[in-house]
Design a protein around this motif. Sequence first.
Motif, PDB file in Angstrom:
ATOM      1  N   LEU A  26     -26.456  50.606  51.408  1.00  0.00           N
ATOM      2  CA  LEU A  26     -26.836  49.370  52.081  1.00  0.00           C
ATOM      3  C   LEU A  26     -25.739  48.911  53.040  1.00  0.00           C
ATOM      4  O   LEU A  26     -24.550  49.133  52.793  1.00  0.00           O
ATOM      5  N   ASP A  27     -26.142  48.292  54.125  1.00  0.00           N
ATOM      6  CA  ASP A  27     -25.165  47.682  55.022  1.00  0.00           C
ATOM      7  C   ASP A  27     -24.654  46.399  54.392  1.00  0.00           C
ATOM      8  O   ASP A  27     -25.428  45.573  53.907  1.00  0.00           O
ATOM      9  N   GLY A  28     -23.338  46.230  54.400  1.00  0.00           N
ATOM     10  CA  GLY A  28     -22.746  45.045  53.798  1.00  0.00           C
ATOM     11  C   GLY A  28     -22.538  43.926  54.794  1.00  0.00           C
ATOM     12  O   GLY A  28     -22.309  44.161  55.979  1.00  0.00           O
ATOM     13  N   ASP A  29     -22.627  42.713  54.307  1.00  0.00           N
ATOM     14  CA  ASP A  29     -22.366  41.509  55.097  1.00  0.00           C
ATOM     15  C   ASP A  29     -20.991  41.003  54.685  1.00  0.00           C
ATOM     16  O   ASP A  29     -20.821  40.449  53.591  1.00  0.00           O
ATOM     17  N   ALA A  30     -19.990  41.185  55.550  1.00  0.00           N
ATOM     18  CA  ALA A  30     -18.613  40.830  55.210  1.00  0.00           C
ATOM     19  C   ALA A  30     -18.460  39.339  54.934  1.00  0.00           C
ATOM     20  O   ALA A  30     -17.674  38.944  54.059  1.00  0.00           O
ATOM     21  N   ARG A  31     -19.218  38.513  55.647  1.00  0.00           N
ATOM     22  CA  ARG A  31     -19.114  37.074  55.420  1.00  0.00           C
ATOM     23  C   ARG A  31     -19.603  36.705  54.009  1.00  0.00           C
ATOM     24  O   ARG A  31     -18.961  35.942  53.296  1.00  0.00           O
ATOM     25  N   ARG A  32     -20.751  37.269  53.641  1.00  0.00           N
ATOM     26  CA  ARG A  32     -21.266  37.005  52.295  1.00  0.00           C
ATOM     27  C   ARG A  32     -20.331  37.607  51.245  1.00  0.00           C
ATOM     28  O   ARG A  32     -20.115  37.013  50.179  1.00  0.00           O
ATOM     29  N   GLY A  33     -19.783  38.766  51.530  1.00  0.00           N
ATOM     30  CA  GLY A  33     -18.859  39.395  50.592  1.00  0.00           C
ATOM     31  C   GLY A  33     -17.597  38.573  50.382  1.00  0.00           C
ATOM     32  O   GLY A  33     -17.090  38.464  49.261  1.00  0.00           O
ATOM     33  N   ALA A  34     -17.087  37.964  51.463  1.00  0.00           N
ATOM     34  CA  ALA A  34     -15.906  37.121  51.347  1.00  0.00           C
ATOM     35  C   ALA A  34     -16.198  35.899  50.489  1.00  0.00           C
ATOM     36  O   ALA A  34     -15.368  35.462  49.680  1.00  0.00           O
ATOM     37  N   TYR A  35     -17.398  35.346  50.653  1.00  0.00           N
ATOM     38  CA  TYR A  35     -17.807  34.192  49.842  1.00  0.00           C
ATOM     39  C   TYR A  35     -17.881  34.576  48.370  1.00  0.00           C
ATOM     40  O   TYR A  35     -17.394  33.858  47.491  1.00  0.00           O
ATOM     41  N   LEU A  36     -18.469  35.748  48.096  1.00  0.00           N
ATOM     42  CA  LEU A  36     -18.586  36.221  46.718  1.00  0.00           C
ATOM     43  C   LEU A  36     -17.208  36.510  46.125  1.00  0.00           C
ATOM     44  O   LEU A  36     -16.965  36.242  44.940  1.00  0.00           O
ATOM     45  N   ALA A  37     -16.291  37.030  46.932  1.00  0.00           N
ATOM     46  CA  ALA A  37     -14.934  37.306  46.457  1.00  0.00           C
ATOM     47  C   ALA A  37     -14.232  36.022  46.046  1.00  0.00           C
ATOM     48  O   ALA A  37     -13.469  35.996  45.073  1.00  0.00           O
ATOM     49  N   ARG A  38     -14.482  34.934  46.783  1.00  0.00           N
ATOM     50  CA  ARG A  38     -13.928  33.629  46.400  1.00  0.00           C
ATOM     51  C   ARG A  38     -14.568  33.142  45.107  1.00  0.00           C
ATOM     52  O   ARG A  38     -13.880  32.700  44.181  1.00  0.00           O
ATOM     53  N   ALA A  39     -15.877  33.220  45.030  1.00  0.00           N
ATOM     54  CA  ALA A  39     -16.592  32.751  43.840  1.00  0.00           C
ATOM     55  C   ALA A  39     -16.183  33.532  42.603  1.00  0.00           C
ATOM     56  O   ALA A  39     -16.098  32.975  41.501  1.00  0.00           O
ATOM     57  N   ALA A  40     -15.925  34.822  42.777  1.00  0.00           N
ATOM     58  CA  ALA A  40     -15.611  35.699  41.650  1.00  0.00           C
ATOM     59  C   ALA A  40     -14.137  35.687  41.269  1.00  0.00           C
ATOM     60  O   ALA A  40     -13.740  36.380  40.326  1.00  0.00           O
ATOM     61  N   GLY A  41     -13.321  34.929  41.977  1.00  0.00           N
ATOM     62  CA  GLY A  41     -11.911  34.821  41.629  1.00  0.00           C
ATOM     63  C   GLY A  41     -11.055  35.979  42.085  1.00  0.00           C
ATOM     64  O   GLY A  41      -9.892  36.094  41.669  1.00  0.00           O
ATOM     65  N   CYS A  42     -11.575  36.847  42.946  1.00  0.00           N
ATOM     66  CA  CYS A  42     -10.801  38.002  43.398  1.00  0.00           C
ATOM     67  C   CYS A  42      -9.508  37.566  44.098  1.00  0.00           C
ATOM     68  O   CYS A  42      -8.437  38.131  43.865  1.00  0.00           O
ATOM     69  N   VAL A  43      -9.625  36.569  44.968  1.00  0.00           N
ATOM     70  CA  VAL A  43      -8.460  36.116  45.732  1.00  0.00           C
ATOM     71  C   VAL A  43      -7.460  35.445  44.805  1.00  0.00           C
ATOM     72  O   VAL A  43      -6.248  35.706  44.875  1.00  0.00           O
ATOM     73  N   LEU A 268     -16.455  27.146  47.951  1.00  0.00           N
ATOM     74  CA  LEU A 268     -17.897  27.200  47.764  1.00  0.00           C
ATOM     75  C   LEU A 268     -18.562  26.056  48.519  1.00  0.00           C
ATOM     76  O   LEU A 268     -17.954  25.014  48.765  1.00  0.00           O
ATOM     77  N   ASP A 269     -19.834  26.249  48.859  1.00  0.00           N
ATOM     78  CA  ASP A 269     -20.527  25.150  49.530  1.00  0.00           C
ATOM     79  C   ASP A 269     -20.934  24.103  48.496  1.00  0.00           C
ATOM     80  O   ASP A 269     -20.940  24.345  47.292  1.00  0.00           O
ATOM     81  N   GLU A 270     -21.261  22.920  48.986  1.00  0.00           N
ATOM     82  CA  GLU A 270     -21.566  21.802  48.105  1.00  0.00           C
ATOM     83  C   GLU A 270     -22.730  22.115  47.174  1.00  0.00           C
ATOM     84  O   GLU A 270     -22.740  21.723  46.003  1.00  0.00           O
ATOM     85  N   ALA A 271     -23.713  22.824  47.689  1.00  0.00           N
ATOM     86  CA  ALA A 271     -24.883  23.155  46.865  1.00  0.00           C
ATOM     87  C   ALA A 271     -24.490  23.985  45.653  1.00  0.00           C
ATOM     88  O   ALA A 271     -25.004  23.771  44.542  1.00  0.00           O
ATOM     89  N   ASP A 272     -23.583  24.937  45.831  1.00  0.00           N
ATOM     90  CA  ASP A 272     -23.171  25.781  44.709  1.00  0.00           C
ATOM     91  C   ASP A 272     -22.315  25.008  43.717  1.00  0.00           C
ATOM     92  O   ASP A 272     -22.416  25.212  42.495  1.00  0.00           O
ATOM     93  N   ARG A 273     -21.448  24.125  44.201  1.00  0.00           N
ATOM     94  CA  ARG A 273     -20.657  23.317  43.263  1.00  0.00           C
ATOM     95  C   ARG A 273     -21.567  22.408  42.446  1.00  0.00           C
ATOM     96  O   ARG A 273     -21.363  22.201  41.249  1.00  0.00           O
ATOM     97  N   ARG A 274     -22.589  21.863  43.082  1.00  0.00           N
ATOM     98  CA  ARG A 274     -23.536  21.007  42.356  1.00  0.00           C
ATOM     99  C   ARG A 274     -24.375  21.840  41.375  1.00  0.00           C
ATOM    100  O   ARG A 274     -24.740  21.364  40.301  1.00  0.00           O
TER     101      ARG A 274
END
Length: 297
Positions: A26-43, A268-274
């Motif tokens: 699959l082609d990856g979306d780097a922007r979405r991947g960066a968001y997931l990396a933040r959510a997953a605690g990678c950074v 994370l965006d406000e919707a995800d924090r809520r």
Amino acid sequence: MAALAGGGYAGLRAWPIGKEGARITLDGDARRGAYLARAAGCVACHTDTAAEGPALAGGAALDTPFGSFVPPNITPDFEHGIGSWTPEDLGRALREGISPDGEPYYPAFPFEFYAGFSDQDIADLWAALATVPPVAETRGETDMRFPFSMRSGLKLWRATALLEAESAPVLGRSKEWNRGRELVEGAAHCGACHTGRGLLGGLDATSFGGNDDLPGGSVAPSIRAAALKDAGWTANALAYALETGITPAGDVFGGSMTEVVEQGTSFLDEADRRAIAAYLLDPETELSEIDALAQLR
């Protein structure tokens, strides 16, 4: 006896783990991947922010009763990072806790919470990691005490103590609540810190009751709904704290939660924090309208 022990060790070494997955094309979306990396605690985990280390070049050591774990370099450097990996290697590491050479990872890496990542998630993360500047250094090595230094023994641990997280949607719950469940039970791996562990390091079956023995002596309080409400948390307050680190009492988070907010949930965006707040404060299964009507008949 020595021959028997040697045979047992050889058997452990030869014991296959994991499963052979299909190629990830699959082609990856780097922007979405960066968001997931933040959510997953990678950074937060793989960056030594206290020492102002390069992003994802390796984190600070985690001191535990079993030894010292050092989060590795996951930049695209070929020698010191994951530049020689494939997307399939990344998927196997994240979803199964197995290295490219087939060795099991220690449970300090919360791979059990990432088991539900889709191939698209992996492709997106792969695309995001490819944009990180490679760093040609190793910031330390994991140093485990014997017998925990025998990585093959983790195969026995996986068979007896590994609990995979359940983050699939629940029928009858709102989209927001299910998104919160997906994050809390999956990517954000809240239970990795806020759940106690047994003598062998496996997570307790009862989640979110708190953990008084985190690496480095930190403490994670209970985040069960009753405990949160007793402490004065509301959905608004919790969502705000995940953005700012400020608690309802006007205090600020301390310990490892500081990095979780600064390097993770604040992005994370406000919707995800809520959504996270909605799930944590209302964990009981809610009847759908159809189910409720059926009970009235």
